[in-house]
Scaffold this motif. Structure first.
Motif, PDB file in Angstrom:
ATOM      1  N   ARG A 122      -2.136   9.301  -5.102  1.00 17.56           N
ATOM      2  CA  ARG A 122      -1.283   8.791  -4.027  1.00 17.56           C
ATOM      3  C   ARG A 122      -1.643   7.351  -3.679  1.00 17.56           C
ATOM      4  NH1 ARG A 122      -0.671  11.585   1.990  1.00 17.56           N
ATOM      5  NH2 ARG A 122       0.858  10.102   2.830  1.00 17.56           N
ATOM      6  N   TYR A 141       0.609   3.923  -4.131  1.00 17.25           N
ATOM      7  CA  TYR A 141       0.828   3.027  -2.989  1.00 17.25           C
ATOM      8  C   TYR A 141       0.441   1.594  -3.352  1.00 17.25           C
ATOM      9  CZ  TYR A 141       0.070   0.681   1.462  1.00 17.25           C
ATOM     10  OH  TYR A 141       0.096  -0.235   2.495  1.00 17.25           O
ATOM     11  N   ARG A 191      -7.817   3.657   2.282  1.00 19.94           N
ATOM     12  CA  ARG A 191      -6.697   2.728   2.392  1.00 19.94           C
ATOM     13  C   ARG A 191      -7.000   1.626   3.401  1.00 19.94           C
ATOM     14  NH1 ARG A 191      -0.425   4.722   3.034  1.00 19.94           N
ATOM     15  NH2 ARG A 191       0.435   2.816   3.957  1.00 19.94           N
ATOM     16  N   HIS A 209       2.914   0.051  -5.658  1.00 18.23           N
ATOM     17  CA  HIS A 209       4.115  -0.340  -4.909  1.00 18.23           C
ATOM     18  C   HIS A 209       3.893  -1.662  -4.179  1.00 18.23           C
ATOM     19  CE1 HIS A 209       7.691  -0.047  -2.387  1.00 18.23           C
ATOM     20  NE2 HIS A 209       6.917  -0.224  -1.327  1.00 18.23           N
TER      21      HIS A 209
END
Length: 301
Positions: free
Chosen positions: A211, A215, A181, A218
């Motif tokens: 996940r 993310y 990330r 989103h």
């Protein structure tokens, strides 16, 4: 001058060696298995390795391993780059280094399907190295050009592009490999780049897990309220095991495969995907079975 001296005492085959060196420049590196199957398909594997070793001894190639010593690839040396520079388009950078070997192995494996055989001519490829090194005026016109960006547009360099025929027209598809990330600001820049360049019809992401895919989705929808469902996400684990037959795990085309979007790779019907692709990073694959299944060995992700 050094390149000329080497060429005077070390003959390079224009039919095999020069295309192979250009391939190594374009993709930054390649394992023995890929070079053997792509450029020495009519010879025994040890013959291919001996030739690579000779090119290394001459100073044209070098063998690079990652920090753990488990991944071995061949790269150009500075001398090797100078040997082939006259065959390349005008460059803005002479950088030939991979900044992250594991990341770039996965990029190449995803981009090329298997890497062991050329893709159909109907699939046009632009590598990250070409985006990084080639003068923008000599890149295809369908690629966003940073020279024409202004304060209202963002520029981002994807991990590569495909251009394929879809429903009677050529479309551009961007490639993104995301193993960890990043900051919100960085993602917002990437998302705004794709928002500003609607000519990039699809973006195929390979991410570490569901996940991270959720993310990113989103963030995309928060940043671009008019997002047109261009972003699809695959799991890196699936990509390693199945290549272009891996299924999209999140996005508007969930359940589809890269092969259904890009077209089947030449090895689409092979059950020997791992042993014939960029992820087979054994130094001498015909001698050792070690790390022949990188995913189960847990050495990629």
């Amino acid at each position: 001058m050094a390149a000329k001296k080497v060429l005077r005492r070390f003959a390079l085959s224009p039919a095999r060696d020069i295309p192979m060196l250009i391939f190594l420049w374009r993709w930054k590196f390649a394992p023995t298995a890929v070079l053997w199957k792509r450029f020495f398909s009519k010879t025994a594997p040890h013959t291919a390795y001996n030739r690579l070793w000779s090119l290394g001894k001459s100073g044209i190639l070098q063998r690079r391993v990652n920090k753990t010593g488990k991944h071995s690839v061949w790269t150009l040396t500075r001398l090797g780059f100078h040997v082939i520079q006259k065959y390349l388009p005008p460059l803005k950078s002479d950088n030939i280094e991979s900044e992250n070997l594991i990341h770039d192995l996965l990029v190449n494996a995803f981009h090329l399907g298997s890497g062991s055989t050329p893709l159909p001519e109907s699939i046009e490829l632009i590598s990250e190295q070409e985006l990084r090194a080639v003068d923008e005026d000599f890149l295809p016109k369908w690629i966003p050009n940073p020279k024409i960006e202004n304060d209202g547009l963002y520029y981002h360099r994807p991990d590569g592009y495909w251009r394929v025929r879809h429903r009677g027209e050529q479309i551009a598809i961007a490639l993104e490999i995301e193993l960890s990330r990043q900051s919100i600001a960085r993602y917002d820049e990437i998302i705004e780049f794709y928002r500003d360049h609607q000519e990039i019809v699809r973006i195929l992401w390979a991410v570490k897990n569901l996940r991270l895919a959720k993310y990113l989705d989103h963030r995309i929808r928060e940043t671009d309220k008019n997002e047109n469902d261009a972003h699809n996400f695959l799991a890196v684990d699936d990509l390693i095991l199945k290549g272009w037959k891996a299924k999209i795990i999140y996005g508007p085309e969930v359940g589809k495969t890269p092969a259904s979007i890009l077209g089947p790779s030449p090895d689409a019907n092979s059950d020997d995907h791992l042993s014939s692709c960029f992820l087979d990073t054994r130094k001498q694959p015909y001698k050792s079975n070690a790390y022949s299944n990188p995913n189960s060995a847990g050495i990629f992700v």
